[in-house]
Design an enzyme around this catalytic site. Structure first.
Site, PDB file in Angstrom:
ATOM      1  N   THR A  62       0.844  -1.209   0.000  1.00 25.23           N
ATOM      2  CA  THR A  62       0.000   0.000   0.000  1.00 25.23           C
ATOM      3  C   THR A  62       0.875   1.253   0.000  1.00 25.23           C
ATOM      4  O   THR A  62       0.556   2.243  -0.660  1.00 25.23           O
ATOM      5  CB  THR A  62      -0.895   0.001   1.270  1.00 25.23           C
ATOM      6  OG1 THR A  62      -1.608  -1.223   1.302  1.00 25.23           O
ATOM      7  CG2 THR A  62      -1.858   1.161   1.275  1.00 25.23           C
ATOM      8  N   HIS A  65       1.976   1.983  -3.416  1.00 26.22           N
ATOM      9  CA  HIS A  65       0.913   2.654  -4.195  1.00 26.22           C
ATOM     10  C   HIS A  65       0.913   4.154  -3.883  1.00 26.22           C
ATOM     11  O   HIS A  65       0.805   4.990  -4.779  1.00 26.22           O
ATOM     12  CB  HIS A  65      -0.469   2.086  -3.843  1.00 26.22           C
ATOM     13  CG  HIS A  65      -0.698   0.692  -4.347  1.00 26.22           C
ATOM     14  ND1 HIS A  65      -0.910   0.420  -5.683  1.00 26.22           N
ATOM     15  CD2 HIS A  65      -0.756  -0.489  -3.709  1.00 26.22           C
ATOM     16  CE1 HIS A  65      -1.078  -0.889  -5.827  1.00 26.22           C
ATOM     17  NE2 HIS A  65      -0.981  -1.469  -4.647  1.00 26.22           N
ATOM     18  N   CYS A 129     -15.034  -2.945   9.697  1.00 29.87           N
ATOM     19  CA  CYS A 129     -15.767  -1.711  10.040  1.00 29.87           C
ATOM     20  C   CYS A 129     -15.982  -0.868   8.775  1.00 29.87           C
ATOM     21  O   CYS A 129     -15.053  -0.656   8.001  1.00 29.87           O
ATOM     22  CB  CYS A 129     -14.948  -0.907  11.052  1.00 29.87           C
ATOM     23  SG  CYS A 129     -15.539   0.777  11.296  1.00 29.87           S
TER      24      CYS A 129
HETATM   25  P1  NAD Z   1       3.533  -7.789  -3.095  1.00 27.01           P
HETATM   26  O1  NAD Z   1       3.071  -6.904  -4.179  1.00 27.01           O
HETATM   27  O2  NAD Z   1       4.919  -7.665  -2.593  1.00 27.01           O
HETATM   28  O3  NAD Z   1       3.313  -9.333  -3.498  1.00 27.01           O
HETATM   29  C1  NAD Z   1       2.596  -9.759  -4.585  1.00 27.01           C
HETATM   30  C2  NAD Z   1       3.417 -10.840  -5.262  1.00 27.01           C
HETATM   31  O4  NAD Z   1       2.638 -11.430  -6.309  1.00 27.01           O
HETATM   32  C3  NAD Z   1       4.703 -10.308  -5.913  1.00 27.01           C
HETATM   33  O5  NAD Z   1       5.838 -11.003  -5.421  1.00 27.01           O
HETATM   34  C4  NAD Z   1       4.473 -10.558  -7.390  1.00 27.01           C
HETATM   35  O6  NAD Z   1       5.677 -10.854  -8.098  1.00 27.01           O
HETATM   36  C5  NAD Z   1       3.522 -11.745  -7.341  1.00 27.01           C
HETATM   37  N1  NAD Z   1       2.820 -12.003  -8.608  1.00 27.01           N
HETATM   38  C6  NAD Z   1       2.613 -11.156  -9.644  1.00 27.01           C
HETATM   39  N2  NAD Z   1       2.013 -11.813 -10.663  1.00 27.01           N
HETATM   40  C7  NAD Z   1       1.816 -13.082 -10.251  1.00 27.01           C
HETATM   41  C8  NAD Z   1       1.270 -14.236 -10.872  1.00 27.01           C
HETATM   42  N3  NAD Z   1       0.765 -14.190 -12.103  1.00 27.01           N
HETATM   43  N4  NAD Z   1       1.245 -15.382 -10.173  1.00 27.01           N
HETATM   44  C9  NAD Z   1       1.752 -15.439  -8.915  1.00 27.01           C
HETATM   45  N5  NAD Z   1       2.307 -14.365  -8.285  1.00 27.01           N
HETATM   46  C10 NAD Z   1       2.330 -13.213  -8.954  1.00 27.01           C
HETATM   47  O7  NAD Z   1       2.508  -7.590  -1.913  1.00 27.01           O
HETATM   48  P2  NAD Z   1       2.382  -8.094  -0.394  1.00 27.01           P
HETATM   49  O8  NAD Z   1       2.759  -6.961   0.503  1.00 27.01           O
HETATM   50  O9  NAD Z   1       2.986  -9.418  -0.162  1.00 27.01           O
HETATM   51  O10 NAD Z   1       0.787  -8.199  -0.380  1.00 27.01           O
HETATM   52  C11 NAD Z   1       0.150  -9.193  -1.151  1.00 27.01           C
HETATM   53  C12 NAD Z   1      -1.175  -8.688  -1.699  1.00 27.01           C
HETATM   54  O11 NAD Z   1      -2.098  -8.467  -0.626  1.00 27.01           O
HETATM   55  C13 NAD Z   1      -1.117  -7.359  -2.448  1.00 27.01           C
HETATM   56  O12 NAD Z   1      -2.037  -7.402  -3.521  1.00 27.01           O
HETATM   57  C14 NAD Z   1      -1.576  -6.359  -1.417  1.00 27.01           C
HETATM   58  O13 NAD Z   1      -2.129  -5.205  -2.015  1.00 27.01           O
HETATM   59  C15 NAD Z   1      -2.625  -7.175  -0.700  1.00 27.01           C
HETATM   60  N6  NAD Z   1      -2.944  -6.778   0.685  1.00 27.01           N
HETATM   61  C16 NAD Z   1      -4.203  -7.021   1.092  1.00 27.01           C
HETATM   62  C17 NAD Z   1      -4.580  -6.752   2.387  1.00 27.01           C
HETATM   63  C18 NAD Z   1      -5.957  -7.065   2.835  1.00 27.01           C
HETATM   64  O14 NAD Z   1      -6.311  -6.696   3.960  1.00 27.01           O
HETATM   65  N7  NAD Z   1      -6.753  -7.741   2.018  1.00 27.01           N
HETATM   66  C19 NAD Z   1      -3.648  -6.202   3.291  1.00 27.01           C
HETATM   67  C20 NAD Z   1      -2.343  -5.988   2.853  1.00 27.01           C
HETATM   68  C21 NAD Z   1      -1.998  -6.276   1.540  1.00 27.01           C
HETATM   69 ZN    ZN Z   2     -17.314   0.399  12.674  1.00 25.11          ZN
END
Ligand code: NAD
Ligand code: ZN
Length: 366
Positions: A62, A65, A129
């Site tokens: 994040t 981004h 929330c």
């Molecule tokens: P990150 O961007 O470091 O990890 C994503 C990984 O996916 C990278 O290593 C990338 O090379 C890989 N990737 C890209 N294309 C791919 C494919 N086709 N197949 C397999 N892997 C592929 O991010 P992170 O910090 O490890 O977070 C993981 C994800 O979770 C991100 O999308 C992030 O935005 C999300 N996130 C969600 C929450 C939530 O609460 N839902 C919280 C934090 C982060």
């Molecule tokens: Zn709330």
């Protein structure tokens, strides 16, 4: 600062806590790519808040981004804003009503500040929330020497865990929440995406009793880390047919559990194709645009269960995360870089490059 009890005012009861200055160094986001390290006032705290001297602050996707100032960031963040939300540090001041944890405590924090009053909060679901406020996104964050945090968001942490581990409890919690949402014991598990959170899920799935762990990741550096953390098979989606390989590895049945940690649309399609009938998918990765999924064959006729994973359950996930750390789980290989805050440009380049695991900044290091 109003109604503050600080170490000084407590007559030096906690002499290890340094004096609080009026100004601090912080990474400030303006409405343009990049960020600016500058001197800003130490944030004021209200009666229910605490002031934390930040010992470590790790970089999350994040933050990248926000740093890049992409469309999502432009819509969500209101600059100028100090960003950064994964952190740990020491309580150096507490408001008059923040009496539970105390000055001098070593803490991390739940970064989602729930409203406490909406339907979900009143039903024990603070992690979803509707009026959540996120530290470092909606209010000043932790890429700074000090951050103001409501006391109810603090997570006291044992000092045996060094700052670079204490700070990653928050993203590790994302991994714990994702992994434990599905029935992993004795199951085959495919992890899509070996970013820091995907990498955390490898030992968590192993400790939870996964039979075999497959990790899909395009970046070679991260595939190596996945192997090091205990993945049985690592698959490069750039050079192999992911679905065929996963079917081959599971005698044609498909995997029992998918942990979708990439947010990549192609990976999401493969995840549902490689899932066995009756399988579970935990979806954490955030796609940057709406994604088309073959619902009929990938979900409905398979009788699949999908778990949407947002943040960490408060506080269930934090207790589980602490439990894994206390059991001796070693996540240190995933923390590949620790840098002083002023080297933030190098740090963000590393995060963007895929040549890193977790990158940690030290705002109070010289
Ligand atoms: P990150 O961007 O470091 O990890 C994503 C990984 O996916 C990278 O290593 C990338 O090379 C890989 N990737 C890209 N294309 C791919 C494919 N086709 N197949 C397999 N892997 C592929 O991010 P992170 O910090 O490890 O977070 C993981 C994800 O979770 C991100 O999308 C992030 O935005 C999300 N996130 C969600 C929450 C939530 O609460 N839902 C919280 C934090 C982060
Ligand atoms: Zn709330």
């Amino acid at each position: 600062m109003q109604q503050v009890r600080s170490a000084e005012r407590l007559g030096g009861a906690h002499t290890s806590v340094p004096r609080i200055p009026e100004q601090m160094e912080a990474l400030v986001k303006y409405a343009e790519p990049g960020a600016t390290l500058q001197t800003v006032p130490v944030p004021p705290i209200g009666p229910t808040d605490t002031l934390i001297r930040v010992m470590a602050a790790s970089i999350c996707g994040t933050d990248l981004h926000i740093y890049r100032w992409d469309q999502w960031a432009q819509h969500r963040v209101h600059p100028p804003m100090v960003f950064g939300h994964e952190f740990c540090g020491e309580v150096v001041a507490a408001g008059s009503e923040a009496t539970r944890i105390g000055v001098g405590a070593y803490v991390s924090a739940e970064t989602h500040i729930a409203c406490g009053a909406c339907y979900e909060c009143l039903h024990g679901l603070q992690h979803i929330c509707k009026r959540v406020e996120i530290i470092g996104v909606d209010r000043p964050g932790a890429f700074a020497q000090y951050v103001a945090v409501p006391e109810r968001n603090l997570w006291p942490t044992d000092r045996r865990f060094p700052p670079e581990i204490a700070t990653i409890q928050e993203p590790m919690g994302n991994a714990v929440h994702s992994a434990l949402a599905a029935p992993i014991a004795g199951a085959t598990v495919a992890i899509f995406g070996a970013g820091p959170i995907g990498l955390f899920t490898v030992p968590i799935a192993r400790a939870t009793g996964a039979a075999r762990i497959f990790t899909v990741e395009p970046a070679p550096f991260r595939r190596q880390l996945a192997t090091r953390m205990g993945s049985d098979v690592v698959i490069d989606p750039g050079s192999e047919n992911v679905v065929s390989r996963l079917l081959e590895e599971t005698e044609g049945e498909g995997v029992d559990v998918v942990l979708e940690m990439s947010g990549n649309p192609g990976a999401i399609g493969q995840a549902f194709s490689a899932l066995r009938h009756g399988g579970h998918v935990s979806m954490l990765g955030i796609p940057s645009r709406p994604v088309e999924v073959d619902l009929a064959d990938g979900v409905i006729f398979k009788g699949a269960t999908i778990h949407g994973i947002s943040g960490r359950r408060i506080w269930d996930t934090w207790y589980q995360t602490r439990g894994f750390l206390e059991s001796g789980m070693d996540l240190s290989p995933i923390i590949t870089h620790v840098l002083p805050l002023h080297q933030f440009e190098t740090a963000f380049d590393l995060v963007a490059s895929g040549q890193s695991g977790k990158v940690v900044l030290l705002p109070n290091a010289s």
